[in-house]
Each structure stands twice: as structure tokens, then as C-alpha cells.
Design an enzyme around this catalytic site. Structure first.
Site, short mmCIF file in Angstrom:
data_model
loop_
_atom_site.label_atom_id
_atom_site.label_comp_id
_atom_site.label_asym_id
_atom_site.label_seq_id
_atom_site.Cartn_x
_atom_site.Cartn_y
_atom_site.Cartn_z
N ARG B 310 -7.30 0.42 -97.19
CA ARG B 310 -7.09 1.87 -97.04
C ARG B 310 -8.42 2.62 -97.10
O ARG B 310 -8.62 3.61 -96.40
CB ARG B 310 -6.11 2.41 -98.09
CG ARG B 310 -5.74 3.86 -97.88
CD ARG B 310 -4.47 4.27 -98.62
NE ARG B 310 -3.27 3.83 -97.93
CZ ARG B 310 -2.58 4.58 -97.05
NH1 ARG B 310 -2.98 5.80 -96.76
NH2 ARG B 310 -1.52 4.10 -96.47
N GLU B 712 -0.25 12.02 -101.95
CA GLU B 712 -1.66 11.65 -102.11
C GLU B 712 -2.65 12.57 -101.41
O GLU B 712 -3.72 12.85 -101.97
CB GLU B 712 -1.86 10.22 -101.62
CG GLU B 712 -1.17 9.17 -102.45
CD GLU B 712 -1.10 7.83 -101.72
OE1 GLU B 712 -0.44 7.73 -100.66
OE2 GLU B 712 -1.74 6.88 -102.18
#
Lengths: 513, 762
Positions: B310, B712
Site C-alpha cells: 500500500r 483512512e
């Protein structure tokens, strides 16, 4: 059964609602929890209030987030009689021991719903403003807000944003970022008012008031709560191995984190006159038992320069429980009160069962966590001289976080100026040595010199010889040394009439967007 | 019917009254025992001998467990089996669990732990990512994402900048610490209450540790007191130990961590060390970018590989990088095994490019916002990411334009420049930073969810799904989806605990996907019930079933209005099935972990923030004076909840980048292990002037009501704070020099950065 209860305790299962005469056992601990008299026997003297509430009374609204008084998830309100009045203060239940609450009233989040089960305005505004996410910290916030609400209800005022922030400085929230909670703290005053019935609590507290000192014993543990100074000093003489307990904000951690087994405890919180504060002609005398809240408030009246230190000293619940005497007696090298007390020439008064003696604060500290207190003595009071003409005094705290942090460096400067000539200088730091310590060389470089850039530079240079600070998680040695010198520079800028700043700000906390 | 966008959290009233039940609040069953863990005191060592005699003899102790007492697999690693539940002969971190004490009380169990005598044979320890890089100590092989000809383009670029950077880690600091309460049940089974984001994984680890089938273990979580990623994989060790003890003793066993133990034993956000080499032109447009990132994985693999992926996939942030090389190394260190934390490597990937662009702008003497804009992904061209996904939903231009205006960015910047000229000690700074964040798990198969919806004959509705509630409002949103789908008031719908015996094989509630996945699954279930009810209504009242309308607790059918509860009751008597399962799998995803290419994200969420700060050049103290956030949550399911996520994420990120400092000593001992030493933002860190707006947008992807994930992405809005501080520091050298300012930007680091510029001056 560990707890015998009288009356109805909000949120309590009826089966433990054992009707008992509150005066029956004079060696039992008696306190009021949510409006119900609770009699406690057969528990360890260091049983924490939070564990007591959660595991003995099944009042699980108050949460444990840290067990060291730093997160506020266990915030409760503690009520005490002072004369005929009820004083209410927020405290961290995790670091209060049950015997120390003898004769006091504890309020938890379970107390707040109204008779018809509707939410209290504090709770309703938290719902309306979306002030909770995971909800774990929420009961603590609600109790801090409830205290603000009641304080202002009494006076028919509203809390300002800075007042709310100050009241919530001991409550951590990891989810919301605080804004909706601050909004709730405003909106709660817009909802239909709910009064707090003091009279009932006052009456209950009178009923459980104790005619003589409490001596509570369980297995090998003894908890003495003397009610007079004579009793206190005699107990101290008879039990040199006992620990002296005041606000429990440090000793709570001895038990919770270090598993220390404390067999003998002398609690000073019930000693008459021990927390008195007197403003005399020459000095402000603060009883060793005075809470940090009360002590700083009184001191701020005399020395407004400590107002930021007051706000940044721990958190409100810790200041409410903790005492200035405890902060001083503890001897920590990083306590935030000692540098400025030393700078102001404060004295400590020590007493044993025979006599009293007084010494300068700086002479009280001998070595790391060691003080001049003898084993038969107790700290009686702290005497802070009142300001004199020509005195310039400042104290500064540097830490990572504004609220409730431990200083990397704490500084205090006090000079006596005649025009621009320094006739006296005391410079003291915390965080720079094993004890709160004066900077002798720096002081010499200041004294009998004109308060100008040359003197400043000379004095700054001397600090390197005065201290050999350590590196730790709060700051490196180099950074501490740099801060010490730069804070002297800040003091210079603040205390000289013409300087480079042209009235430009000297603190990030005084500027706005 | 549309969801009420201001609906409070489904548990709000329970939160404020203290009535919300967390795992430790569940009334304890008779005979409940308490467990505590003995932790390693060495960063890396062979255990020569463990003497637990004094532990066993301590008051209240019932049993003591070590690795050899685990009947099944001694492992709880989520990806690779390198995570022993209890250390077996080797310890690799100070804080790693070595043994477990079971006693009659919490206090007895904890105090007994200190009485163990463990003899260690110390081994060399690796304590920093840099050291891991030097020694090539990795938990998995390095990853490399590559496109174009970065080497050649670096040589041909008009300007080039090389540098290194360190960004610190972060403790989750969920207010509720890790906890599991295991209750033995009949026929060799267990019911485990666990504060976890991943009940299914807990179920599998417990079953594995006990040699049981998955169906013998039921894991339940009603709510967590915060998770933030820290309870995704790392609740496992506690769930396993409590279960092993409960199974062995056939007594209920609770394992609740003290805060200090929680800090010492569990992983955190990975700190990163970067080396970069970037070429750019006169306009600041990046021609080539090479970056090596080393993350502190800690002593085991845990989730570090997907965190690294990520990070790789977010190095681009909102910027087109034509020729690029991104390498990521998961450094094995003898410290806590790092894990998920809100953003999951995304923030650490993206902050590097922001730092680089900040450098470029200052090097060129240009406005950073202009340089950022010139590098933004194009709408129709320059829109392929380094991992080959085409960005199709780009709204960053509109969003940043709007924020630039609403925040009055340029005028304020001018004012700040003026202020700084006349303020020698206090300096102000300002920065605007953008966010683009990919939504979906990189690992394709995780993007699935199930739900159960029950309509009872009185018209009340229960929804159960695989997602867990940690404060983010997932249960609220899913209940709203069900209510809106069936055209009833949300008060009719109750969300129940997440339990592995209801919806099976669930994914972690993570990667911001909770509402996207579970909302869709619950909608699927509700739609099936709705279709059956519509058919039934049409049968009863005539007309077409497609024309039946469910709205405001009524069913409109062929000109009649029937109460929902009435129709339901009648349908039951007609033997219509009133409950349904639902399922959802995100369409169109692909990911090749070898080449680091594919279409890992269903869509992107966007945002931007402006922060203004003041710093003290004498002390390094800093204050955020104002923050303006503009964030894209698509067509919000619940604006109140989403704003809570945006504000909360920003403040959490602010903590990460400014004063949340993890400090290990030279023995590898974490010294910041409690709120007394580790400082998360407190109330005065919330800016007095704090403005949050949701960007008016609709998800182009077919998500639940065209909403976007909110968990997030907002954390990255906090970048603006770090770069505002850097702007303030740069004023000391009249903005001519790039200050080195690493995160967390503590007062000490800010003062160092200032001092470095001041010394260059002379």
C-alpha cells in the site's frame, strides 16, 4: 460481601442492597456512591476506586484506559464537605484508593440519567453533537462536562471555550479530535436546565462524618487517617516505615504499575488545617495538603506569571487530587513546581512530634529522589515570599504536548532589578539534573551586571557548566542545554524594556490565525 | 427512502450513559480466572532456562503456561507462520510474550508475572530500519514497482534532487486495551468475547492453537473501544492465550492487557526510512522518481507485506509519475512486530512524495501549491498510476480549487510572510496538501462480505454482518442502509454483535471498506426480502410487484397503503421467508503481487487541507492556529459520522506527525509505553479555528448509495501540518533553503531544523 449498601445505588443490582446502619462499624470505610451510603470492609487499603466501582459494585460505566491517571476514561466526581458547602471535583478513579474516600461522595456516569430515565443535558448534548465514536472515553468526558455544568449552573454562567478546554485537559479521545465534544460543552447550556440537589448529598455526608480518626485495617495492611496534626506527627514517629499518602496521583502508580505492597499508610487528607492557605503580610503559606488546584489558584493571585504553568501542570483531575506538598515532597527532578518555588525563595516547613523547622526549598533536595525530610518528619507547609518591588520573575515549561505532559525542561528566573542593574538573581531548572537545581554560575554571571545582551550571553554560556543534563525520551542532552540557554533569552526579551522584538509575540500560545 | 445524514451513532445514548458494554464490562461468570502475560526482557536472545517456581507459588496463581502447553500450532501470524503465541526458546523483542499466568484476580496474575526467573543468552539485535537495510534483514523479499525509464530520465532532467528522510511510527492507542474473554462450552467448544477487528481470523488462530475445528470456536464482538488497525491481526495472541487457558482449565478466562503491557507487546504504525532521487523540470514537473523505502516490520512478518504494497501504491498520492521506480523493504528488527494502523502504509508512501514536491517548490522558488497542481494526475491523459491502474474519477482539481478559495490560502500566505518579517521569535507557516487514497484491499479475495437480515413478524428488523464496530459508525450506516432499502424508520432496525456463527468467513474490518462491503451485503439481503414482500403484496392487493413502493413504514401497492408491520405479519402467515442472507464481492479488481500491478482499487477518495501553524524559534514549540479540511466521501451515507471521521483522522495524523514519538533505548526497550510518556493529541491540540467541509460529489463507482469510504483517507490531511511547520522553519532562512524536518516534528526536531538554518546563515 465486601460492600454493604444502604439506600438505592443507581445502577446497582438489588441483591447487594444490604441495609446497614451507616454508623455501625467505626473501622469500616464509609462513602457515598451515587447518592447511596456504601460501607466497605475486607478490602486491601490500596484497592483502587475504579476496581472497586467496576468489580465490587458492578458500576462498569467508568473505564480503565491507562491505570495511571493520564487518559481520563475513569473520571469521576468526588464531593467533600468544606464547612457547610459541598465542593465537587473531578478525579481519576484509577489512582484513588478507597479508604481515602472515607467520608466523601463519589459520582459516576451512572448517576446522571434523570428520574424519568432521560439523559442529562450533558449527555444529550454529547449525543446531539456526535461527541462519541467508540465511546470508551465518553463516560470520562461526560463526568468532566458534568462538573463544568454544575459549576456554572450554581453561578448561572456558561463556560468559555478556554474554560472547557482546561476542564477537559485530562480526558483523551482517540476518535473525534475533540471538536464535537467542545461543541457539546457549549450546547449543554442551551438545553432545559437540570439542577444538582446539593442539600441531599450534604446531609448524607454529615451522616457519615466521623467523630474521630479512621484506622482501617485489613490483614497486614493498615490505613491511618489522622484528623489532627498531633495525631499525624505521632503516627509518623511511631511508624517510620509507613508511607505518607496525600493525593495518590503518584503512589497510585506504585501499586498499579510496580505492584508495591504497602503495608502501612498514613493519609494526610483528613488532617484539620493541613490544606489551609493563608496570605500573610510577607508570604503565602500553603498547607502541604492543599490541592494543586487550590494552591496554584492562590499563588496565581500573587504571581500571575504562573498562570500558564497552572494550566499546563498535569490535568485538572490530577491537580484536584494531587497536592503541592506531595509534588514538593516527592523530590522528582522533573516536577514543575520546584524551579519556580526555588526561584522565588520559597521555604518548606517540616514538623515532627516535637518541633518544626524550616529550610529553603533548594536545600530540601539532596540527591535523586532524596530529600532532607527525616523519617520522623512530615512536610507541613510551603511558604512563598510575596513579590517585592523591582522583582522580575518568569517560569517556563517545555514539553512535547501542551496539556498534561511532563517537562523536558522547566525553567524559572527571578531577578531583582535596580534600573537595569541586576542585584539578585536566582535561576532554577527542572529536567537538567538529578534534582531541581539552581544554576550557580549563571546566577553569578547575572548578579551585579547590567541586564543587557553582554550579560545575557555571558550568563547563557555559564549554563553549560551548571548542568550536564541526560538524554531520554523527552529530549536529548543537547536539546535540554539549548533550551536552557534559549529560555534565558526569552526571559531577557520579556524582562527588558527595549529589545529586538518590538512587541512581537514571544509564545506560540499567544498568537492566532 | 434516503438515510438521515445527521443520525447519531447507534450507540450514542449508551456511550454517554456508560451503558455501552465493552468486553471487560460483560458480567463475569462464576469461576472466572484472570490471565496476564510474562514478557521478554531481551531484544534478541535464546532462552536458556525459565524458572517459574516463584510465579506458581505466588498468591492466587492457578496455572502457568509456556509454549509447550499449547496443544496445537504455536502461531498466530496472519500471513506467514512466524509469530509464536508464546516464545519457544527464542525471543526477538522486549515485550514479546513468553509465558502466561492464570490467577484468581487480575492483580494477582499481573503481580505474579514479575517473579519469573528467565536466563537469556543474548544475541545481536537489529534496532532500526537503517540497520536492517545495511544488514539486508527483511521479513519478506524486497518489492519493486517500476515503470518507464527512470534512470535515463533522471540523467536528462533539468534539475535533480536526492535526499533521505525518516518518518516515525505511531501507537494506535485505542482507549480500550486489548482484551479477550474465553468461555469453555460443551463438547470441546469455546465462546470467545474479543475486542477485535477480525473475528474470523481469531476463530482460526484459536482453533489452530487448540487443534479444534473452526466450528468449535465462536468469536463475538459487540463493539471495540477503538481499533485503528491495532486489533486487526494483533488481537490474536490474547485471544489464543485466553482460549488455551480456558480450554485447559475448563474455566472462563479473561486476558485484559494493562496499558504498559499493551504498548510493549503489540505492534504499531511502521516507521519508514526513505532514500530518494528525483528529476524535475523548470516548472517543477517531475520527470523521474526513484525511491527506496525501508519500513520497520519488527520481529515478525505480521501485515508488513501488504502495508509495504500500500505504501508503494500511494507514493504517487495525487501526482502523475511517468518514469518511476519504487522499492519497498520490510526491515526485520528486534522491536514490536508492526501492524495495521489507519492508512496501512498509504500515509507513509504519500508523505514521501509530498516532501519531495515541497523540496522542489522551494528549490525553484515557486509556490508549492502551483507545483503540486502541475503534477496532479490528468483527467484524460497522464492518468495511469505506476501500478498501471487508470485514475478515472479524478476530482482533485475542483476540490483543491474550492479549498484554495474557501481557505483564502494565498491572501493568508501573504499575511504570514508579513507577520514573519516583524516577528523575530515566533514564525508562522502555512501549507495546502492534497490526498488521493485507493479504496479496496490490495489482496483481491478479501473484498467480499456477507450479511443476514431478519424481519420479525412485528415488523422489527435485525441486521447482522461481518463488519465490526470500533466507533466508526459502521453498524449505524448498515442499519441505515437496511432501513432505507425496506422503506422503514431506522429505529426499527437493530444491529447485533459480530459473531462468527452468524456470518462466516468474514474479512477484517479494515482498509476503510467496512461500509462499502457490508453495506452492500446487507442491502443485498434486504432487497431479497423486499422482492418477496413485493410479490406477496402484489398477490394480495393486485398490481405489479415491481410497482410496489416501500416508504415511511408503509407499503404502497395498487393504490392501497399498508403498514409495513401489517404486511410482514400477513406474509409470515402466507409462509413467505422473511429473512435473508446477502453477499457482496467488489467487482473489477485485480492485483499481481509479483509485479505490483493491476487494478487494486475500486475507486479513489480525495481530499485536501490547509493548515496554519506558529512555531517558536527559541524552543521549537508549535501550535496549529487554523485548519481547513475539504474531503470527498462521495454521496455520504451519514454526514455527521463522516465529518467525525474526517476531523478525527486529521487530529490523529497531526499527532503522528508532530509529537507522538516512539522512543527505544539502545537495548531495544520502548521507553514511551504509556500515556505519561507517549502523547496523543489532547484537547488543546484541536485548533481553535477548525473548519471541515464535505466535498459535493457522487462516487462514479457503484458503491452503496454512491458513497465513499471515510475511515483512512482523512488521516493524510494532516500532512498539511508538517509542511506548514516546514514553511515556518524555512522563514528563518528567508525561504531559500529546504529545512530538514523529519516526523514526528517534536519541539526538539523543530528547534534542530531552525538551528541548522541559523548556523548556515552565519
Amino acid at each position: 460481601m465486601v460492600a454493604n449498601l444502604t439506600g438505592t445505588l443507581a445502577g446497582l443490582p438489588a441483591s447487594v442492597n444490604d441495609m446497614t446502619d451507616p454508623q455501625a462499624d467505626s473501622n469500616a470505610i464509609r462513602l457515598i456512591v451515587n447518592g447511596t451510603v456504601v460501607t466497605v470492609t475486607n478490602v486491601d487499603p490500596t484497592l483502587g476506586l475504579l476496581a472497586f466501582l467496576r468489580t465490587r459494585l458492578q458500576l462498569t460505566g467508568s473505564k480503565e484506559g491507562c491505570a495511571e491517571g493520564d487518559c481520563g476514561a475513569c473520571t469521576v466526581v468526588v464531593g467533600e464537605l468544606s464547612g457547610s458547602r459541598l465542593t465537587l471535583k473531578t478525579m481519576n478513579a484509577c489512582i484513588q484508593w478507597v479508604p481515602a474516600l472515607d467520608g466523601k461522595a463519589v459520582f459516576t456516569v451512572e448517576y446522571l440519567r434523570q428520574q424519568d430515565k432521560s439523559l442529562h443535558p450533558v449527555q444529550q448534548s454529547m449525543v446531539d453533537c456526535h461527541g462519541s465514536q467508540c465511546g470508551f472515553c465518553t463516560p470520562g468526558f461526560v463526568m468532566s462536562l458534568w462538573q463544568v455544568y454544575n459549576t456554572h449552573q450554581r453561578k448561572n454562567t456558561r463556560a468559555s471555550d478556554p474554560q472547557l478546554r482546561s476542564a477537559l485537559s485530562g480526558n483523551l479521545c482517540r476518535c473525534t479530535g475533540y471538536k464535537p465534544i467542545l461543541e457539546a460543552g457549549q450546547q449543554m447550556f442551551d438545553l432545559p436546565a437540570v439542577a444538582f440537589d446539593e442539600a441531599v448529598i450534604v446531609e448524607q455526608l454529615r451522616q457519615i462524618a466521623r467523630p474521630q480518626a479512621l484506622t482501617y485495617q485489613f490483614e497486614e495492611g493498615s490505613f491511618y487517617a489522622p484528623s489532627t496534626l498531633t495525631e499525624l506527627t505521632q503516627l509518623r514517629r511511631d511508624h517510620p516505615d509507613a508511607v505518607i499518602l496525600a493525593g495518590c496521583t503518584d503512589m497510585g502508580l506504585w501499586v498499579n504499575k510496580q505492584f508495591r505492597e504497602l503495608k502501612k499508610i498514613i493519609y494526610v487528607g483528613q488532617v484539620e488545617g493541613f490544606s489551609d492557605i493563608e496570605l500573610n503580610e510577607d508570604d503565602l503559606r500553603i498547607g502541604a495538603g492543599a490541592s494543586l488546584t487550590d494552591a496554584y489558584e492562590a499563588l496565581q493571585g500573587v504571581y500571575p506569571q504562573i498562570s500558564e504553568m497552572h494550566e499546563r501542570f498535569a490535568s485538572l483531575p490530577v491537580r484536584n487530587a494531587g497536592t503541592l506538598g506531595g509534588n514538593v515532597a516527592n523530590g522528582s527532578p522533573i516536577g514543575d513546581s520546584m524551579p519556580w518555588l526555588i526561584a522565588l525563595g520559597a521555604r518548606v516547613v517540616l514538623a515532627n512530634s516535637q518541633r518544626q523547622r524550616s529550610l529553603l526549598m533548594e536545600d530540601y533536595y539532596v540527591d535523586y529522589m532524596q530529600t532532607a525530610l527525616r523519617e520522623d518528619e512530615v512536610l507541613l507547609s510551603i511558604e512563598v515570599p510575596r513579590p517585592v518591588a523591582g522583582q522580575v520573575f518568569r517560569t517556563y515549561k517545555i514539553s512535547k504536548r501542551y496539556d498534561s505532559d511532563i517537562s523536558a525542561v522547566c525553567a524559572a528566573f527571578c531577578i531583582q532589578l535596580q534600573d537595569d542593574l541586576i542585584t539578585e538573581a536566582v535561576v532554577a531548572f527542572g529536567g537538567m539534573a538529578a534534582i531541581p537545581k539552581r544554576a550557580g554560575n549563571c546566577e553569578k554571571a547575572l548578579k551585579n551586571n547590567h541586564w543587557d545582551e553582554n550579560t545575557l550571553r555571558a550568563a547563557q554560556a555559564q549554563l553549560a557548566g551548571d548542568y550536564q543534563p541526560l538524554s531520554d525520551m523527552r529530549a536529548s542532552a543537547d536539546n535540554r542545554q539549548q533550551l536552557a540557554q534559549n529560555l534565558l533569552y526569552r526571559f531577557f526579551l520579556e524582562s527588558t524594556a527595549t529589545h529586538a522584538r518590538d512587541n512581537a509575540p514571544l509564545s506560540v500560545y499567544e498568537v492566532v490565525s | 427512502m434516503k438515510p438521515d445524514k445527521q443520525l447519531p451513532h447507534e450507540s450514542a445514548e449508551l456511550h454517554v450513559s456508560g451503558e455501552a458494554v465493552y468486553t471487560d464490562d460483560i458480567p463475569e461468570l462464576t469461576g472466572t480466572l484472570h490471565c496476564a502475560l510474562g514478557l521478554s526482557q531481551c531484544a534478541h536472545a535464546r532462552i536458556i532456562n525459565i524458572d517459574l517456581t516463584a510465579v506458581r507459588a505466588a498468591a492466587g496463581v492457578v496455572d502457568v503456561l509456556t509454549a509447550k502447553d499449547i496443544p496445537g500450532t504455536n502461531d498466530c501470524g496472519p500471513i506467514i507462520a512466524d509469530d509464536p503465541i508464546l516464545a519457544d526458546g527464542l525471543v526477538q523483542c522486549i515485550g514479546q510474550p513468553v509465558f502466561a499466568v492464570i490467577a484468581t484476580s487480575y492483580e494477582a496474575a499481573r503481580s505474579a508475572c514479575g517473579k519469573a526467573q528467565i536466563d537469556y543468552d543474548e544475541l545481536p539485535a537489529i534496532l532500526t530500519p537503517k540497520q536492517a537495510l545495511q544488514e539486508e534483514s527483511y521479513v519478506v523479499p524486497p518489492m519493486h514497482c517500476h515503470r518507464g525509464e527512470p534512470e535515463e530520465k533522471l540523467l536528462s532532467a533539468a534539475h535533480r534532487i536526492k535526499g533521505e528522510l525518516s518518518i516515525g511510527g505511531q501507537e494506535q492507542f485505542y482507549l480500550e486495551g486489548q482484551i479477550s474473554y474465553a468461555v469453555p462450552k460443551e463438547k470441546d467448544s469455546l465462546h470467545v468475547y474479543c475486542s477485535t477487528q477480525h473475528p474470523t481470523e481469531m476463530q482460526h488462530h484459536i482453533a489452530g492453537a487448540l487443534n479444534l475445528s473452526a466450528h468449535a470456536v465462536t468469536v463475538e464482538v459487540r463493539r471495540m473501544g477503538g481499533g485503528f488497525g491495532g486489533k486487526e491481526s494483533q488481537s490474536a495472541v490474547f485471544a489464543c492465550v485466553a482460549s488455551i487457558a480456558a480450554h485447559r482449565l475448563q474455566r472462563p478466562v479473561k486476558l485484559r492487557l494493562d496499558r504498559d503491557d499493551d504498548f510493549m507487546a503489540t505492534g504499531k504504525r511502521h516507521c519508514f526510512y526513505y532514500q530518494y532521487d528525483v528529476g524535475y523540470d523548470e516548472a517543477g514537473i517531475i520527470q523521474a522518481a526513484k525511491i527506496d523505502m525501508v519500513l520497520r516490520a519488527g520481529y515478525s512478518t505480521d501485515l508488513s507485506p501488504p502495508v509495504a504494497s500500500r505504501a508503494v501504491c500511494h507514493f504517487d498520492n495525487a501526482y502523475y509519475l511517468s518514469d518511476v521506480s519504487i522499492r519497498a523493504m520490510c526491515g526485520k528488527t528486534n522491536t514490536q512486530s508492526n501492524t495495521a494502523f489507519r492508512g496501512f502504509g498509504g500515509p507513509q508512501g504519500a508523505i514521501a512524495i509530498e516532501y519531495i514536491i515541497d523540496d522542489i517548490a522551494r528549490n525553484l522558488g515557486q509556490e508549492p501549491l502551483d507545483v503540486r497542481r502541475r503534477n496532479f494526475y490528468g483527467k484524460d491523459s497522464r492518468n495511469t498510476t505506476p501500478y498501471q491502474q487508470v485514475v478515472k474519477d479524478n476530482v482533485i482539481y475542483e476540490l483543491v480549487d474550492q479549498l484554495e478559495h474557501s481557505s483564502d490560502y494565498r491572501r493568508r500566505k501573504q499575511k504570514i510572510r508579513e507577520f514573519n518579517k516583524h516577528s523575530p521569535v515566533i514564525k508562522k507557516g502555512i501549507a495546502l496538501t492534497p490526498v488521493k487514497f485507493g479504496i479496496s484491499f490490495n489482496v483481491v479475495h478479501l473484498n467480499q462480505a456477507g450479511a443476514l437480515v431478519h424481519v420479525y413478524t412485528d415488523g422489527s428488523i435485525m441486521v447482522n454482518h461481518g463488519g465490526t464496530e470500533m466507533g466508526q459508525g459502521l453498524h449505524t450506516k448498515v442499519a441505515q442502509v437496511v432501513a432505507a432499502t425496506l422503506g422503514v424508520g431506522v429505529s426499527r432496525v437493530r444491529s447485533s454483535s459480530t459473531v462468527t456463527d452468524k456470518v462466516a468467513n468474514t474479512s477484517a474490518t479494515a482498509a476503510s471498506t467496512g461500509a462499502d462491503l457490508n453495506g452492500k451485503a446487507a442491502q443485498d439481503a434486504a432487497l431479497q426480502i423486499k422482492a418477496r414482500l413485493a410479490d406477496f403484496a402484489a398477490e394480495q392487493y393486485g398490481g405489479q410487484s415491481e410497482a410496489v413502493v416501500f416508504s415511511e413504514d408503509q407499503v404502497l401497492v395498487n393504490g392501497s397503503a399498508v403498514r409495513f408491520s401489517e404486511l410482514v405479519s400477513a406474509a409470515y402467515e402466507a409462509r413467505v421467508q422473511l429473512w435473508s442472507d446477502g453477499f457482496y464481492a467488489t467487482p473489477g479488481l485485480s492485483w499481481n503481487q509479483e509485479t505490483l500491478t493491476g487494478n487494486p482499487f475500486y475507486y479513489f477518495a480525495y481530499g485536501a487541507a490547509v493548515s496554519e501553524v506558529a512555531i517558536d524559534t527559541l524552543t521549537g514549540e508549535m501550535k496549529v492556529l487554523r485548519a481547513d479540511l475539504l474531503h470527498d466521501v462521495g454521496n455520504s451515507l451519514n454526514e455527521a459520522i463522516d465529518i467525525g471521521q474526517v476531523e478525527g483522522g486529521f487530529i490523529q495524523g497531526l499527532g503522528w506527525l508532530t509529537f507522538e514519538e516512539l522512543y527505544w533505548n539502545d537495548k531495544g526497550r520502548l521507553l514511551t509505553h504509556a500515556p505519561s510518556t507517549y502523547k496523543i493529541p489532547a484537547v488543546n491540540d484541536c485548533p481553535v479555528d477548525f473548519r471541515t467541509t464535505l466535498f459535493d460529489n457522487e462516487n462514479q463507482a457503484d458503491t452503496i448509495f454512491r458513497s465513499k469510504a471515510a475511515g483512512e483517507p482523512p488521516l493524510l490531511l494532516s500532512f498539511s501540518v508538517l509542511f506548514a511547520i516546514r514553511d515556518a522553519v524555512a522563514s528563518v532562512a528567508d525561504y531559500q533553503v529546504n529545512p530538514k524536518l523529519e516526523a514526528p516534528a517534536t519541539p526538539e526536531r523543530i528547534l534542530q531544523a531552525v538551528a541548522a538554518l541559523q548556523s548556515m546563515d552565519h
